[in-house]
Write a protein that holds these residues in place. Sequence first.
Motif, PDB file in Angstrom:
ATOM      1  N   VAL A  11     -64.013   5.051 -89.170  1.00  0.00           N
ATOM      2  CA  VAL A  11     -63.748   5.425 -87.776  1.00  0.00           C
ATOM      3  C   VAL A  11     -63.211   4.218 -87.018  1.00  0.00           C
ATOM      4  CG1 VAL A  11     -64.798   6.178 -85.604  1.00  0.00           C
ATOM      5  CG2 VAL A  11     -65.446   7.288 -87.744  1.00  0.00           C
ATOM      6  N   HIS A  12     -63.813   3.083 -87.226  1.00  0.00           N
ATOM      7  CA  HIS A  12     -63.346   1.860 -86.553  1.00  0.00           C
ATOM      8  C   HIS A  12     -61.950   1.468 -87.038  1.00  0.00           C
ATOM      9  CE1 HIS A  12     -66.822   0.922 -84.078  1.00  0.00           C
ATOM     10  NE2 HIS A  12     -67.556   1.362 -85.077  1.00  0.00           N
ATOM     11  N   GLU A  13     -61.689   1.641 -88.323  1.00  0.00           N
ATOM     12  CA  GLU A  13     -60.346   1.366 -88.850  1.00  0.00           C
ATOM     13  C   GLU A  13     -59.319   2.308 -88.211  1.00  0.00           C
ATOM     14  OE1 GLU A  13     -60.348   1.471 -93.120  1.00  0.00           O
ATOM     15  OE2 GLU A  13     -61.977   0.005 -93.225  1.00  0.00           O
ATOM     16  N   TRP A  14     -59.683   3.571 -88.052  1.00  0.00           N
ATOM     17  CA  TRP A  14     -58.791   4.544 -87.415  1.00  0.00           C
ATOM     18  C   TRP A  14     -58.531   4.134 -85.964  1.00  0.00           C
ATOM     19  CZ3 TRP A  14     -55.167   7.797 -88.186  1.00  0.00           C
ATOM     20  CH2 TRP A  14     -54.853   8.774 -87.262  1.00  0.00           C
ATOM     21  N   ALA A  15     -59.583   3.719 -85.270  1.00  0.00           N
ATOM     22  CA  ALA A  15     -59.428   3.277 -83.879  1.00  0.00           C
ATOM     23  C   ALA A  15     -58.483   2.079 -83.796  1.00  0.00           C
ATOM     24  CB  ALA A  15     -60.786   2.937 -83.268  1.00  0.00           C
ATOM     25  N   MET A  16     -58.614   1.150 -84.711  1.00  0.00           N
ATOM     26  CA  MET A  16     -57.736  -0.022 -84.695  1.00  0.00           C
ATOM     27  C   MET A  16     -56.297   0.365 -85.041  1.00  0.00           C
ATOM     28  SD  MET A  16     -59.587  -2.421 -83.553  1.00  0.00           S
ATOM     29  CE  MET A  16     -60.285  -1.092 -82.592  1.00  0.00           C
ATOM     30  N   ALA A  17     -56.130   1.330 -85.948  1.00  0.00           N
ATOM     31  CA  ALA A  17     -54.785   1.813 -86.262  1.00  0.00           C
ATOM     32  C   ALA A  17     -54.159   2.482 -85.039  1.00  0.00           C
ATOM     33  CB  ALA A  17     -54.827   2.790 -87.446  1.00  0.00           C
ATOM     34  N   LEU A  18     -54.938   3.238 -84.291  1.00  0.00           N
ATOM     35  CA  LEU A  18     -54.444   3.855 -83.053  1.00  0.00           C
ATOM     36  C   LEU A  18     -54.071   2.785 -82.025  1.00  0.00           C
ATOM     37  CD1 LEU A  18     -56.959   6.810 -82.685  1.00  0.00           C
ATOM     38  CD2 LEU A  18     -54.520   6.978 -83.244  1.00  0.00           C
ATOM     39  N   CYS A  19     -54.892   1.751 -81.940  1.00  0.00           N
ATOM     40  CA  CYS A  19     -54.581   0.646 -81.023  1.00  0.00           C
ATOM     41  C   CYS A  19     -53.239   0.028 -81.371  1.00  0.00           C
ATOM     42  CB  CYS A  19     -55.668  -0.432 -81.078  1.00  0.00           C
ATOM     43  SG  CYS A  19     -57.191   0.018 -80.244  1.00  0.00           S
ATOM     44  N   GLU A  20     -53.047  -0.232 -82.644  1.00  0.00           N
ATOM     45  CA  GLU A  20     -51.786  -0.835 -83.074  1.00  0.00           C
ATOM     46  C   GLU A  20     -50.607   0.095 -82.799  1.00  0.00           C
ATOM     47  OE1 GLU A  20     -49.780  -2.197 -87.239  1.00  0.00           O
ATOM     48  OE2 GLU A  20     -51.894  -2.722 -86.922  1.00  0.00           O
ATOM     49  N   ARG A  21     -50.765   1.367 -83.120  1.00  0.00           N
ATOM     50  CA  ARG A  21     -49.669   2.329 -82.957  1.00  0.00           C
ATOM     51  C   ARG A  21     -49.280   2.524 -81.501  1.00  0.00           C
ATOM     52  NH1 ARG A  21     -46.196   4.995 -81.483  1.00  0.00           N
ATOM     53  NH2 ARG A  21     -45.375   6.947 -82.268  1.00  0.00           N
ATOM     54  N   PHE A  22     -50.278   2.524 -80.589  1.00  0.00           N
ATOM     55  CA  PHE A  22     -50.015   2.844 -79.191  1.00  0.00           C
ATOM     56  C   PHE A  22     -50.155   1.646 -78.258  1.00  0.00           C
ATOM     57  CE2 PHE A  22     -51.132   6.919 -81.159  1.00  0.00           C
ATOM     58  CZ  PHE A  22     -49.976   7.621 -80.847  1.00  0.00           C
ATOM     59  N   ASP A  23     -50.144   0.448 -78.831  1.00  0.00           N
ATOM     60  CA  ASP A  23     -50.192  -0.793 -78.054  1.00  0.00           C
ATOM     61  C   ASP A  23     -51.405  -0.830 -77.124  1.00  0.00           C
ATOM     62  OD1 ASP A  23     -49.278  -3.326 -77.410  1.00  0.00           O
ATOM     63  OD2 ASP A  23     -48.047  -2.604 -75.739  1.00  0.00           O
ATOM     64  N   LEU A  24     -52.565  -0.580 -77.709  1.00  0.00           N
ATOM     65  CA  LEU A  24     -53.822  -0.621 -76.974  1.00  0.00           C
ATOM     66  C   LEU A  24     -54.640  -1.804 -77.477  1.00  0.00           C
ATOM     67  CD1 LEU A  24     -54.701   3.175 -77.346  1.00  0.00           C
ATOM     68  CD2 LEU A  24     -53.722   2.064 -75.319  1.00  0.00           C
ATOM     69  N   ALA A  26     -58.758  -3.064 -78.389  1.00  0.00           N
ATOM     70  CA  ALA A  26     -59.971  -2.437 -78.904  1.00  0.00           C
ATOM     71  C   ALA A  26     -60.854  -1.873 -77.791  1.00  0.00           C
ATOM     72  CB  ALA A  26     -60.758  -3.428 -79.756  1.00  0.00           C
ATOM     73  N   ASP A  27     -60.941  -2.561 -76.671  1.00  0.00           N
ATOM     74  CA  ASP A  27     -61.777  -2.084 -75.571  1.00  0.00           C
ATOM     75  C   ASP A  27     -61.256  -0.799 -74.947  1.00  0.00           C
ATOM     76  OD1 ASP A  27     -63.492  -4.187 -75.930  1.00  0.00           O
ATOM     77  OD2 ASP A  27     -62.707  -5.377 -74.276  1.00  0.00           O
ATOM     78  N   ASP A  28     -60.012  -0.434 -75.214  1.00  0.00           N
ATOM     79  CA  ASP A  28     -59.455   0.815 -74.689  1.00  0.00           C
ATOM     80  C   ASP A  28     -60.045   2.041 -75.377  1.00  0.00           C
ATOM     81  OD1 ASP A  28     -57.732  -0.445 -72.870  1.00  0.00           O
ATOM     82  OD2 ASP A  28     -56.104  -0.561 -74.330  1.00  0.00           O
ATOM     83  N   ILE A  29     -60.615   1.841 -76.565  1.00  0.00           N
ATOM     84  CA  ILE A  29     -61.192   2.956 -77.323  1.00  0.00           C
ATOM     85  C   ILE A  29     -62.675   2.660 -77.556  1.00  0.00           C
ATOM     86  CG2 ILE A  29     -61.057   4.365 -79.403  1.00  0.00           C
ATOM     87  CD1 ILE A  29     -58.163   3.475 -79.717  1.00  0.00           C
ATOM     88  N   PRO A  30     -63.541   3.156 -76.680  1.00  0.00           N
ATOM     89  CA  PRO A  30     -64.976   2.899 -76.822  1.00  0.00           C
ATOM     90  C   PRO A  30     -65.579   3.792 -77.915  1.00  0.00           C
ATOM     91  CG  PRO A  30     -64.595   4.264 -74.901  1.00  0.00           C
ATOM     92  CD  PRO A  30     -63.240   3.917 -75.475  1.00  0.00           C
ATOM     93  N   VAL A  31     -65.434   3.371 -79.152  1.00  0.00           N
ATOM     94  CA  VAL A  31     -65.805   4.188 -80.302  1.00  0.00           C
ATOM     95  C   VAL A  31     -67.248   4.675 -80.216  1.00  0.00           C
ATOM     96  CG1 VAL A  31     -66.072   4.221 -82.819  1.00  0.00           C
ATOM     97  CG2 VAL A  31     -64.074   3.129 -81.789  1.00  0.00           C
ATOM     98  N   GLY A  61     -58.673   9.172 -66.882  1.00  0.00           N
ATOM     99  CA  GLY A  61     -57.309   8.779 -66.509  1.00  0.00           C
ATOM    100  C   GLY A  61     -57.009   9.083 -65.058  1.00  0.00           C
ATOM    101  N   ARG A  62     -57.426  10.235 -64.603  1.00  0.00           N
ATOM    102  CA  ARG A  62     -57.190  10.600 -63.203  1.00  0.00           C
ATOM    103  C   ARG A  62     -57.985   9.723 -62.242  1.00  0.00           C
ATOM    104  NH1 ARG A  62     -56.702  17.224 -63.317  1.00  0.00           N
ATOM    105  NH2 ARG A  62     -54.653  17.239 -64.306  1.00  0.00           N
ATOM    106  N   ALA A  63     -59.125   9.219 -62.718  1.00  0.00           N
ATOM    107  CA  ALA A  63     -59.954   8.358 -61.875  1.00  0.00           C
ATOM    108  C   ALA A  63     -59.440   6.917 -61.838  1.00  0.00           C
ATOM    109  CB  ALA A  63     -61.400   8.378 -62.363  1.00  0.00           C
ATOM    110  N   GLY A  64     -58.541   6.574 -62.735  1.00  0.00           N
ATOM    111  CA  GLY A  64     -58.001   5.221 -62.767  1.00  0.00           C
ATOM    112  C   GLY A  64     -57.865   4.642 -64.158  1.00  0.00           C
ATOM    113  N   GLY A  65     -58.594   5.203 -65.112  1.00  0.00           N
ATOM    114  CA  GLY A  65     -58.434   4.805 -66.500  1.00  0.00           C
ATOM    115  C   GLY A  65     -59.138   3.524 -66.923  1.00  0.00           C
ATOM    116  N   THR A  66     -60.043   3.023 -66.103  1.00  0.00           N
ATOM    117  CA  THR A  66     -60.759   1.805 -66.484  1.00  0.00           C
ATOM    118  C   THR A  66     -61.872   2.148 -67.476  1.00  0.00           C
ATOM    119  OG1 THR A  66     -62.455   1.980 -64.765  1.00  0.00           O
ATOM    120  CG2 THR A  66     -60.366   0.848 -64.165  1.00  0.00           C
ATOM    121  N   PRO A  67     -62.406   1.148 -68.170  1.00  0.00           N
ATOM    122  CA  PRO A  67     -63.552   1.421 -69.042  1.00  0.00           C
ATOM    123  C   PRO A  67     -64.718   2.060 -68.276  1.00  0.00           C
ATOM    124  CG  PRO A  67     -62.613  -0.686 -69.617  1.00  0.00           C
ATOM    125  CD  PRO A  67     -61.913  -0.235 -68.357  1.00  0.00           C
ATOM    126  N   ALA A  68     -64.927   1.649 -67.038  1.00  0.00           N
ATOM    127  CA  ALA A  68     -65.998   2.246 -66.230  1.00  0.00           C
ATOM    128  C   ALA A  68     -65.700   3.722 -65.945  1.00  0.00           C
ATOM    129  CB  ALA A  68     -66.179   1.474 -64.931  1.00  0.00           C
TER     130      ALA A  68
END
Length: 90
Positions: A11-24, A26-31, A61-68
């Motif tokens: 799951v973490h590897e998939w999250a990192m692959a998504l980060c790489e693919r979409f220029d994100l 790691a903190d953008d995807i709170p696994v 996203g509508r609220a602002g898209g921050t981790p909070a």
Amino acid sequence: MGDRTLPTDAVHEWAMALCERFDLVADDIPVALLLTLADDTTAASAQAVPLSAFVAGLVAGRAGGTPADTRGAVEAITAFAEACAHRAAS
């Protein structure tokens, strides 16, 4: 249909692959937070999981898209799922 559950490392590897693919980053995807959301909404139904994840992203996203904002959206959906489960059990 077999068990499609991924080991945590995958799951973490998939999250990192998504980060790489979409220029994100790691903190953008709170696994861990999203896996908790999945666990908490599975009680409603398996189909509730992807829908709940989508709505969490939409609300955050509508609220602002921050981790909070993400955390708040997930917590709100989790509370809603718990309330629904409690009502169903009554």
